[in-house]
Design an enzyme around this catalytic site. Structure first.
Site, PDB file in Angstrom:
ATOM      1  N   TYR A   1       0.814  -1.218   0.000  1.00  0.00           N
ATOM      2  CA  TYR A   1       0.000   0.000   0.000  1.00  0.00           C
ATOM      3  C   TYR A   1       0.847   1.267   0.000  1.00  0.00           C
ATOM      4  O   TYR A   1       0.504   2.248  -0.645  1.00  0.00           O
ATOM      5  CB  TYR A   1      -0.946  -0.002   1.200  1.00  0.00           C
ATOM      6  CG  TYR A   1      -2.170  -0.838   0.956  1.00  0.00           C
ATOM      7  CD1 TYR A   1      -2.993  -0.557  -0.137  1.00  0.00           C
ATOM      8  CD2 TYR A   1      -2.500  -1.902   1.774  1.00  0.00           C
ATOM      9  CE1 TYR A   1      -4.111  -1.328  -0.387  1.00  0.00           C
ATOM     10  CE2 TYR A   1      -3.625  -2.680   1.525  1.00  0.00           C
ATOM     11  CZ  TYR A   1      -4.423  -2.386   0.441  1.00  0.00           C
ATOM     12  OH  TYR A   1      -5.525  -3.127   0.186  1.00  0.00           O
TER      13      TYR A   1
ATOM     14  N   ASP B   1      -0.300 -35.370   5.023  1.00  0.00           N
ATOM     15  CA  ASP B   1      -1.234 -36.239   4.283  1.00  0.00           C
ATOM     16  C   ASP B   1      -0.423 -37.160   3.386  1.00  0.00           C
ATOM     17  O   ASP B   1       0.682 -36.803   2.960  1.00  0.00           O
ATOM     18  CB  ASP B   1      -2.150 -35.391   3.384  1.00  0.00           C
ATOM     19  CG  ASP B   1      -3.203 -34.636   4.191  1.00  0.00           C
ATOM     20  OD1 ASP B   1      -3.415 -35.003   5.363  1.00  0.00           O
ATOM     21  OD2 ASP B   1      -3.783 -33.683   3.635  1.00  0.00           O
TER      22      ASP B   1
END
Lengths: 434, 534
Positions: free
Chosen positions: A103, A256
């Site tokens: 920004y 996983d």
């Protein structure tokens, strides 16, 4: 606000390097020479897997970002703009996040072309653009963003018998209640005060982390429990690395049983492609993949079925690793049916990227998937650090079964099973991939 | 005959005078309504004025005045003045007062073919307003200026002189001033008339043209070149272009003792040998008197001439092309283009008629934007602008169908004008309006080749320009970042500690200028135009 002395020192050092590097740029300009920024190339082709160090490192290729090159001019401007914002933040004792920097630097440049027409251009449009510029500045200066006191969102969490000092506070990580300590973006500013643990368990899934935490896993087994909540950020990787390097703790990674899990493990262990310039600092070469492995689900006999096909690619040596099935599966036939998930095309593609097209082509039996992969991934060579006998064994089962499994499935079999049987057995028997 | 007349209905035939004929059928000559009539009258007199000047080696000064001539009715007085060769006073009544009297029966390229138009205009004026035509004229070698006020006796096809007079010249003036009044419709005709005069000005850069409108506007096209187009010469007809009617006129009009002599003296490209072989093919004895030839024999002769393969191509001496220099000067005078080129093709022929095609292309500057289908087209036949029926003209077909403009780097719509001039002793007009040229294979091909030749030069120019623009674009894409870079560097290095913002900027401009070859002040302009937002 009291600024810690650690911060102050980091600021001073970064400011010096910034001034020094950009003084050279200005000097070239004043001498009438081409304005260039010379920095290492941050691309896949310049990412090298160092076999000895077992790390992904930035290669020797340099790029010259020149203002006079039409394709580079905008990036040149962005790099200088970003450097000036970082400089100001350092001088003003600020701790901007990468979003703040985006920004602060975002504004329009208005200009007229030769015919006098007015144009407007943004210095950058998306944060992706300014993030890339920050990475460029890191490699250009040889200074990491943490050292420039640039923050990012906290993601990783930790609990365990560990007392740290962060800023001016001493924190006991065993007294976090049901919560956990969020690993701060500048883990190098953390001081380890006291430790009573024997190993570190890093869990990919935040949900599984919470279950193990509540179950008291870390107390019972003297562990430091960490989650990366998916892809690990820099802070979590650096924190794990410090635990390994400074406290000499063994590191076990639980993910996983799918290509994404495998890649998360490899990021912890050897580094990532986009941030290869930081591997020396972030990677943990001692990290071990504890599971969930394909052989835990299907047993080693399943891998043995693939032995001849694999030998045709990798030679007889591979047989020694695979030929003698010792281990039985942790799951019964019925449990398997309930817990495993059919692999999606995207999973198969990702697996091919890791291990190479030749393995996939030899092992995939499903003709439709085989054809699909042929169209999409023909000739993909795989990452060298995955083409080891242990991983070939793992991934070959994935291809022949086209199945994956989430850690939650092990917890579904019983949290007790996961905490008191699966993990301890794996560690005790040394059943991991290194 | 007797039987015939007995069976025929009892109808009364009477001859009408040509004047009466045109009075009744004035639409043919373009006088169908007040708007069209005003436009047509201006055209006829302007074309006569130009023929009286440039065809005779005189740099034209033409003045056109249209003024309202009646407070209540739509009467307009049209005055056209030229500095041409003038008319001998004794022919003035005939020239303006008898239809079909004209000097234009000879075979050469002129703007009007028979000088008919002006007289129809006068007839039309007389019919609608009842006012006479006024003519003032003098020739270079005469000492006096002559004045006439005329009317046409429609039935007798005769001029009626209402007033005449003369006075001594006290300066060296020659030329003609014609002034007539007609019923018109200025508001509906004005765009056409302005277009017509503008387009005339495009091909007459050697003329001063002043045009004053009833609205009080004055258009002045100043002469920009002293070179005149080559004046046309009179030539005999070419045998390929002959037909039975022409043959009859030659037979009846000439005083030749033999057919052979008639052929040799009446046509170009026929000598003793050719004449003999033609007559042999036609089966006519060379020593016969022309007067004794039957129409049937004449037809045999015409056929023999049409089928004869060994004639030389028709001479182009009768043609008066504008020339490349005139076309370029004309386009420049009106459009101030950034690119202008022209070409005059070598003479060519169709059906025994010589013709020359000329093409000019103007690009950029004040050239208006074309349509997105094809470039703006300016069509001319024998130096006359063609304004109507563009869609059916052969030039339109060529620019639309035969030329692919993107091949020449022209992205339509573009500021491009293509001027096509066809001059010929016989322009193959389509229809009676004479506003479009027929699609004749030979002419179409010449137009195509001419446009291609000029368009190739345009492509060279445009590709050079494109490269230059590319270069400038590149400079802009670098220079626009200079202020941001200077700002960033001075923040990091601290203004005053040996690094001055102005000096950095100056040096960066210098480097960009040096490396791209674009002048420093152009780079500076871009840098100065930059504003950094918040």
């Amino acid at each position: 606000m009291a600024i810690s002395s650690v911060d102050k020192y980091a600021r001073q050092k970064s400011l010096e390097i910034l001034r020094e590097k950009f003084a050279l740029v200005a000097k070239r300009i004043l001498e009438g020479k081409k304005p260039v920024l010379v920095m290492p190339k941050r691309v896949l082709s310049n990412t090298i897997y160092d076999m000895n160090k077992k790390l992904l490192l930035l290669g020797p290729e340099m790029k010259r970002r020149s203002l006079l090159d039409v394709n580079e001019a905008r990036k040149f401007m962005q790099t200088l703009l970003m450097a000036s914002i970082i400089y100001e933040a350092l001088v003003n004792d600020e701790y901007p996040t990468i979003r703040d920097l985006y920004y602060r630097g975002k504004h329009t440049i208005s200009y007229r072309d030769i015919s006098g027409k007015l144009h407007h251009e943004n210095t950058w449009d998306e944060q992706r653009e300014s993030d890339a510029v920050i990475r460029d500045i890191e490699v250009f200066l040889g200074v990491l963003r943490e050292e420039m006191l640039i923050l990012s969102k906290e993601k990783g969490k930790v609990v365990g018998n560990l007392i740290i000092k962060s800023g001016d506070d001493v924190i006991d990580l065993s007294r976090m209640g049901h919560g956990a300590y969020a690993i701060e973006p500048t883990p190098d500013l953390i001081e380890f005060k006291d430790i009573d643990a024997e190993f570190v368990l890093v869990v990919e899934k935040d949900a599984v982390f919470q279950q193990l935490h509540r179950y008291g896993f870390w107390k019972k087994y003297k562990a430091i429990l960490i989650t990366s909540a998916g892809q690990p950020d820099r802070a979590t990787r650096r924190f794990v690395r410090r635990l390994s390097e400074e406290l000499k703790l063994p590191i076990y990674i639980l993910t996983d049983a799918d290509p994404y899990g495998w890649y998360i493990y490899s990021v912890f262990k050897i580094g990532s492609i986009t941030l290869s310039y930081e591997s020396e600092r972030l990677a943990t070469p001692n990290a071990k993949f504890i599971g969930v492995s394909m052989t835990d689900i299907f047993g080693e006999e399943e891998a043995a079925k693939n032995i001849n096909k694999l030998a045709s690619i990798f030679g007889k040596e591979i047989k020694e690793v695979i030929s003698k099935p010792k281990k039985k599966a942790y799951l019964s036939e019925k449990e398997r049916r309930n817990y495993i998930i059919k692999a999606k095309k995207k999973d198969v593609e990702r697996a091919v990227e890791l291990i190479g097209y030749d393995v996939a082509d030899k092992l995939i039996r499903n003709p439709e998937i085989k054809k699909y992969i042929r169209q999409k991934k023909l000739g993909v060579s795989g990452y060298p650090w995955f083409r080891t006998p242990e991983w070939i064994k793992e991934i070959s089962i994935f291809f022949s079964k086209l199945a994956k499994l989430e850690i939650e499935a092990m917890a579904s079999k019983g949290l007790k099973f996961l905490a008191d049987t699966y993990i301890p057995t794996k560690i005790e028997t040394g059943d991991w991939i290194d | 005959m007797g039987v015939m007349s007995a069976a025929a209905p009892a109808e009364r035939y009477r001859a009408i005078s040509p004047a009466e004929f045109f009075y009744k059928y004035r639409e043919i000559a373009g006088f169908s309504n007040p708007a069209r009539a005003l436009y047509q009258a201006v055209r006829e007199f302007v074309e006569n004025a130009l023929d009286a000047t440039d065809s005779h080696g005189i740099l034209p000064n033409i003045k056109i005045i249209i003024e309202k001539a009646d407070e209540n009715r739509e009467f307009y007085r049209v005055t056209v003045e030229d500095n041409g060769i003038g008319l001998p006073p004794h022919v003035v009544p005939e020239a303006f007062g008898r239809v079909l009297f004209s000097s234009k029966y000879i075979l050469r390229q002129t703007r009007g073919m028979f000088g008919l138009g002006a007289k129809v205009a006068i007839l039309y004026g007389q019919m609608t307003t009842g006012r006479p035509v006024e003519v003032i004229t003098s020739q270079p070698n005469l000492r006096r200026i002559y004045y006439f006020k005329l009317r046409i006796d429609i039935n007798k096809n005769e001029p009626i002189i209402i007033e005449r007079g003369s006075w001594r010249k006290n300066r060296d003036w020659h030329g003609t001033i014609v002034s007539m009044t007609l019923e018109g419709d200025w508001s509906r005709a004005k765009q056409r008339i302005k277009d017509y005069i503008l387009r005339t000005a495009v091909v007459t850069p050697y003329a001063n043209i002043v045009f004053m409108t009833p609205d009080g506007e004055i258009y002045y096209y100043e002469r920009v070149i002293d070179k005149l187009p080559r004046p046309p010469k009179e030539v005999k007809p070419h045998p390929y272009g002959v037909d039975l009617e022409l043959m009859k006129r030659i037979r009846d009009g000439g005083s030749f003792s033999t057919v052979k002599e008639m052929l040799m003296k009446s046509f170009q490209g026929i000598g003793k040998v050719t004449a003999s072989s033609l007559l042999e093919i036609a089966g006519i004895s060379p020593d016969l008197s022309p007067k004794s030839l039957s129409d049937r024999q004449l037809l045999e002769l015409v056929n023999a001439m049409k089928n004869y393969k060994r004639f030389r191509a028709p001479t182009s001496e009768a043609l008066s092309p504008l020339g490349e220099e005139v076309i370029k000067a004309g386009l420049k005078r009106i459009y101030e283009p950034e690119f202008v080129e022209a070409v005059t093709r070598k003479p060519s022929a169709y059906q025994g008629h010589p013709f020359i095609v000329e093409v000019g292309i103007a690009f950029g500057g004040k050239v208006p934007l074309s349509s997105d289908k094809y470039p703006t087209l300016l069509r001319y036949a024998n130096k006359i602008p063609l304004l109507y029926d563009e869609g059916s003209d052969v030039s339109t077909a060529v620019v639309k169908e035969d030329i692919s403009w993107d091949q020449y780097l022209v992205k339509l719509p573009a500021p491009i004008i293509v001027l096509v001039h066809i001059c010929s002793t016989k322009v193959p007009f389509k229809g009676v309006g004479k506003e479009s040229i027929a699609d004749v294979k030979e002419i179409r091909n010449e137009i195509k080749l001419a446009i291609q030749e000029v368009a190739r030069r345009l492509r060279v120019y445009l590709s050079k320009k494109l490269k230059e623009e590319e270069k400038k674009k590149r400079v802009v894409s670098l220079a626009k970042y200079v202020p941001e870079i200077v700002r960033a560097l001075t923040i990091i290095l601290g203004d005053g500690q040996g690094v001055k913002a102005e000096l950095l900027e100056e040096k960066l401009v210098e480097i960009v200028s040096l490396r791209t070859g674009i002048p420093k002040d152009e780079v500076h302009n871009v840098v100065k135009s930059v504003e950094i937002g918040v």
